[in-house]
Design a protein around this motif. Structure first.
Motif, PDB file in Angstrom:
ATOM      1  N   ALA A  73      -1.512  14.978   1.174  1.00 28.25           N
ATOM      2  CA  ALA A  73      -2.271  16.217   1.327  1.00 28.25           C
ATOM      3  C   ALA A  73      -3.253  16.404   0.176  1.00 28.25           C
ATOM      4  N   VAL A  74      -2.819  16.093  -1.037  1.00 28.54           N
ATOM      5  CA  VAL A  74      -3.703  16.184  -2.206  1.00 28.54           C
ATOM      6  C   VAL A  74      -4.855  15.200  -2.073  1.00 28.54           C
ATOM      7  N   PHE A  75      -4.557  13.993  -1.606  1.00 22.92           N
ATOM      8  CA  PHE A  75      -5.588  12.973  -1.397  1.00 22.92           C
ATOM      9  C   PHE A  75      -6.650  13.508  -0.416  1.00 22.92           C
ATOM     10  N   LEU A  76      -6.192  14.076   0.695  1.00 21.02           N
ATOM     11  CA  LEU A  76      -7.108  14.610   1.704  1.00 21.02           C
ATOM     12  C   LEU A  76      -7.977  15.735   1.140  1.00 21.02           C
ATOM     13  N   LEU A  77      -7.337  16.630   0.395  1.00 20.24           N
ATOM     14  CA  LEU A  77      -8.059  17.797  -0.111  1.00 20.24           C
ATOM     15  C   LEU A  77      -9.046  17.408  -1.212  1.00 20.24           C
ATOM     16  N   ARG A  78      -8.664  16.450  -2.048  1.00 14.65           N
ATOM     17  CA  ARG A  78      -9.606  15.992  -3.083  1.00 14.65           C
ATOM     18  C   ARG A  78     -10.799  15.279  -2.454  1.00 14.65           C
ATOM     19  N   ALA A  79     -10.534  14.519  -1.405  1.00 18.20           N
ATOM     20  CA  ALA A  79     -11.635  13.834  -0.721  1.00 18.20           C
ATOM     21  C   ALA A  79     -12.604  14.856  -0.132  1.00 18.20           C
ATOM     22  N   TYR A  80     -12.068  15.920   0.452  1.00 20.48           N
ATOM     23  CA  TYR A  80     -12.932  16.968   1.005  1.00 20.48           C
ATOM     24  C   TYR A  80     -13.686  17.686  -0.112  1.00 20.48           C
ATOM     25  N   ARG A  81     -13.003  17.948  -1.208  1.00 20.99           N
ATOM     26  CA  ARG A  81     -13.627  18.636  -2.346  1.00 20.99           C
ATOM     27  C   ARG A  81     -14.838  17.875  -2.862  1.00 20.99           C
ATOM     28  N   SER A  82     -14.761  16.555  -2.834  1.00 20.55           N
ATOM     29  CA  SER A  82     -15.854  15.732  -3.362  1.00 20.55           C
ATOM     30  C   SER A  82     -17.133  15.861  -2.534  1.00 20.55           C
ATOM     31  N   THR A  83     -17.023  16.417  -1.321  1.00 17.02           N
ATOM     32  CA  THR A  83     -18.209  16.578  -0.464  1.00 17.02           C
ATOM     33  C   THR A  83     -18.879  17.934  -0.642  1.00 17.02           C
ATOM     34  N   LEU A  84     -18.252  18.834  -1.405  1.00 15.78           N
ATOM     35  CA  LEU A  84     -18.756  20.206  -1.506  1.00 15.78           C
ATOM     36  C   LEU A  84     -19.812  20.332  -2.604  1.00 15.78           C
ATOM     37  N   PRO A  85     -20.881  21.071  -2.337  1.00 16.95           N
ATOM     38  CA  PRO A  85     -21.886  21.316  -3.383  1.00 16.95           C
ATOM     39  C   PRO A  85     -21.377  22.344  -4.385  1.00 16.95           C
ATOM     40  N   ARG A  86     -21.818  22.244  -5.615  1.00 18.62           N
ATOM     41  CA  ARG A  86     -21.459  23.232  -6.622  1.00 18.62           C
ATOM     42  C   ARG A  86     -22.639  24.175  -6.780  1.00 18.62           C
ATOM     43  N   LYS A  87     -22.559  25.336  -6.130  1.00 14.93           N
ATOM     44  CA  LYS A  87     -23.696  26.249  -6.065  1.00 14.93           C
ATOM     45  C   LYS A  87     -23.747  27.215  -7.242  1.00 14.93           C
ATOM     46  N   HIS A  88     -22.588  27.574  -7.775  1.00 20.94           N
ATOM     47  CA  HIS A  88     -22.566  28.576  -8.832  1.00 20.94           C
ATOM     48  C   HIS A  88     -21.481  28.227  -9.850  1.00 20.94           C
ATOM     49  N   VAL A  89     -21.626  28.799 -11.020  1.00 22.37           N
ATOM     50  CA  VAL A  89     -20.593  28.725 -12.056  1.00 22.37           C
ATOM     51  C   VAL A  89     -20.246  30.156 -12.436  1.00 22.37           C
ATOM     52  N   ARG A 213      -4.340  19.183 -12.972  1.00 26.62           N
ATOM     53  CA  ARG A 213      -4.488  18.411 -11.740  1.00 26.62           C
ATOM     54  C   ARG A 213      -3.363  17.401 -11.577  1.00 26.62           C
ATOM     55  N   GLY A 214      -2.539  17.236 -12.588  1.00 24.39           N
ATOM     56  CA  GLY A 214      -1.507  16.205 -12.578  1.00 24.39           C
ATOM     57  C   GLY A 214      -0.442  16.440 -11.517  1.00 24.39           C
ATOM     58  N   GLN A 215       0.175  15.363 -11.082  1.00 28.00           N
ATOM     59  CA  GLN A 215       1.258  15.454 -10.101  1.00 28.00           C
ATOM     60  C   GLN A 215       2.410  16.247 -10.709  1.00 28.00           C
ATOM     61  N   THR A 216       2.863  17.266 -10.009  1.00 30.03           N
ATOM     62  CA  THR A 216       3.828  18.217 -10.556  1.00 30.03           C
ATOM     63  C   THR A 216       5.084  17.526 -11.070  1.00 30.03           C
ATOM     64  N   GLY A 217       5.615  16.600 -10.289  1.00 25.69           N
ATOM     65  CA  GLY A 217       6.827  15.899 -10.709  1.00 25.69           C
ATOM     66  C   GLY A 217       6.603  15.047 -11.942  1.00 25.69           C
ATOM     67  N   ALA A 218       5.440  14.395 -12.027  1.00 19.31           N
ATOM     68  CA  ALA A 218       5.152  13.532 -13.171  1.00 19.31           C
ATOM     69  C   ALA A 218       4.998  14.344 -14.447  1.00 19.31           C
ATOM     70  N   VAL A 219       4.263  15.458 -14.368  1.00 17.88           N
ATOM     71  CA  VAL A 219       4.071  16.322 -15.535  1.00 17.88           C
ATOM     72  C   VAL A 219       5.408  16.877 -16.003  1.00 17.88           C
ATOM     73  N   THR A 220       6.225  17.329 -15.054  1.00 14.49           N
ATOM     74  CA  THR A 220       7.540  17.879 -15.387  1.00 14.49           C
ATOM     75  C   THR A 220       8.442  16.818 -16.003  1.00 14.49           C
ATOM     76  N   ILE A 335      -0.275  10.507 -14.818  1.00 18.22           N
ATOM     77  CA  ILE A 335       0.244  11.696 -14.149  1.00 18.22           C
ATOM     78  C   ILE A 335      -0.582  12.083 -12.930  1.00 18.22           C
ATOM     79  N   ASP A 336      -1.706  11.405 -12.701  1.00 14.18           N
ATOM     80  CA  ASP A 336      -2.566  11.784 -11.591  1.00 14.18           C
ATOM     81  C   ASP A 336      -1.977  11.304 -10.270  1.00 14.18           C
ATOM     82  N   SER A 337      -1.826  12.236  -9.327  1.00 18.21           N
ATOM     83  CA  SER A 337      -1.186  11.935  -8.042  1.00 18.21           C
ATOM     84  C   SER A 337      -1.955  10.891  -7.246  1.00 18.21           C
ATOM     85  N   VAL A 338      -3.268  11.092  -7.108  1.00 20.84           N
ATOM     86  CA  VAL A 338      -4.066  10.187  -6.285  1.00 20.84           C
ATOM     87  C   VAL A 338      -4.168   8.806  -6.918  1.00 20.84           C
TER      88      VAL A 338
END
Length: 379
Positions: A73-89, A213-220, A335-338
């Protein structure tokens, strides 16, 4: 790039994808995305945190598509995130502006504004609730009606209820006594590891982003190892707070003018400030005890991860060659999940050429050994 499917693999892959869909649907049950969003709060928060994308609906879709597998699920969501424009800060968000839902301190019993237990499993018995098998929409509505009736505030309650939108920071008490260094105002923009590759030595803003952003189990797991002796600290939770943080955008023509900023909404976050006692050498070799901070902040109600993040933050601020948990490259790269699941999963891809090379080498070695033994026997 180096992996090529064998001839005829296309049809096999298509059938494999069909089989995957069949496994998800074979019992004839359609898992409603809105029910995942409403009923899987912990999983939603974990996936949003590890994906660096705050959107409950998108996280629910990713979880459904991944059949509940958080790494996928994280892999899917990060892949989608990479397609989004950054319009504002947004404007800088101060955690002191949090609309608190839960707030505790393990360091002080009495804190300004009081301890607020909020929603947590910390005080439950961890026994299976068999009543959930019989839970229906009607029983839920009855329970909610009774709950709202029981917790309906009177006008007197509303007038005398404390303000929970601007509760003071617990650690300001230590700062006022000079036991904790004051926070420095830093006007530098934080680095973004999603736009620029991580380099070492890293900056603290980069480390914090990788940790959140780290995998919860790995960070813990790594933080637990630190406390068990594979690290050089044993901290205490100074303050843990969960609540809604407001987001403001500057007017595009008048940036920096607070009165012209626009409120666009809130997001839930968990913030933790860990207290780490240290010995500081002062003038003339005099040593004094002070406290350092380990900081953790992540989307949603992710308390264990935020605490673990705070532990590792302090570890990485204080490198120590004796412990891998204080080595930023070791911690941040693993620790990164992907990254981790992707590399482990790639071992399932064809390695025919490299394995055949190893196999030929082993066969030749065994042949030489066998020939040598035979020769010595004849002599």
């Amino acid at each position: 790039m180096g992996y090529v499917a064998v001839k005829g693999g296309t049809q096999a892959i298509e059938e494999s994808i069909k089989r995957l869909k069949y496994e998800r649907l074979k019992k004839g049950t359609v898992l409603d995305v809105h029910k995942i969003e409403d009923g899987m709060r912990g999983l939603i928060d974990q996936v949003m945190s590890e994906s660096s994308l705050y959107d409950h609906s998108l996280a629910a879709i990713a979880i459904k598509q991944a059949e509940g597998n958080p790494e996928e699920a994280v892999f899917l969501l990060r892949a989608y995130r990479s397609t989004l424009p950054r319009k504002h800060v947004s404007r800088i968000i101060g955690s002191e502006d949090m609309n608190v839902e839960r707030r505790i301190s393990a360091s002080f019993k009495d804190i300004p504004g009081g301890q607020i237990l909020g929603a947590t499993t910390d005080y439950t018995h961890r026994l299976l609730d068999w009543e959930l098998e019989k839970e229906t929409e009607e029983s839920i509505q009855d329970w909610l009606y009774a709950y709202h009736a029981e917790n309906r505030l009177t006008e007197y309650d509303q007038r005398h209820m404390g303000d929970i939108t601007n509760l003071p920071k617990v650690l300001d008490y230590l700062r006022s006594e000079g036991l904790l260094a004051s926070c420095e105002n830093n006007d530098l923009l934080p680095e973004d590891v999603t736009r620029k590759s991580l380099e070492f030595p890293s900056k603290r803003s980069e480390r914090l982003q990788v940790l959140t952003r780290g995998q919860t189990g790995a960070v813990t797991s790594l933080a637990y190892a630190v406390i068990r002796g594979y690290g050089a600290l044993h901290p205490t939770v100074g303050e843990l707070r969960v609540g809604q943080l407001p987001v403001y955008l500057d007017h595009p023509l008048d940036e920096g003018q607070e009165e012209d900023s626009y409120y666009i909404g809130d997001f839930q976050a968990t913030e933790v400030e860990m207290l780490v006692p240290v010995t500081v050498e002062k003038e003339r070799g005099k040593k004094e005890m002070e406290f350092e901070i380990g900081y953790g902040l992540c989307f949603g109600q992710n308390e264990t991860k935020a605490i673990a993040m705070g532990i590792l933050d302090n570890c990485l601020e204080n490198p120590n060659a004796d412990f891998p948990s204080h080595n930023e490259e070791f911690v941040l790269y693993h620790i990164d999940s992907v990254e981790s699941t992707g590399f482990i999963s790639h071992l399932k891809m064809p390695h025919y050429v490299t394995f055949q090379s190893k196999l030929d080498s082993i066969r030749k070695t065994k042949e030489k050994a066998s020939t040598g033994e035979t020769g010595s026997g004849n002599e």
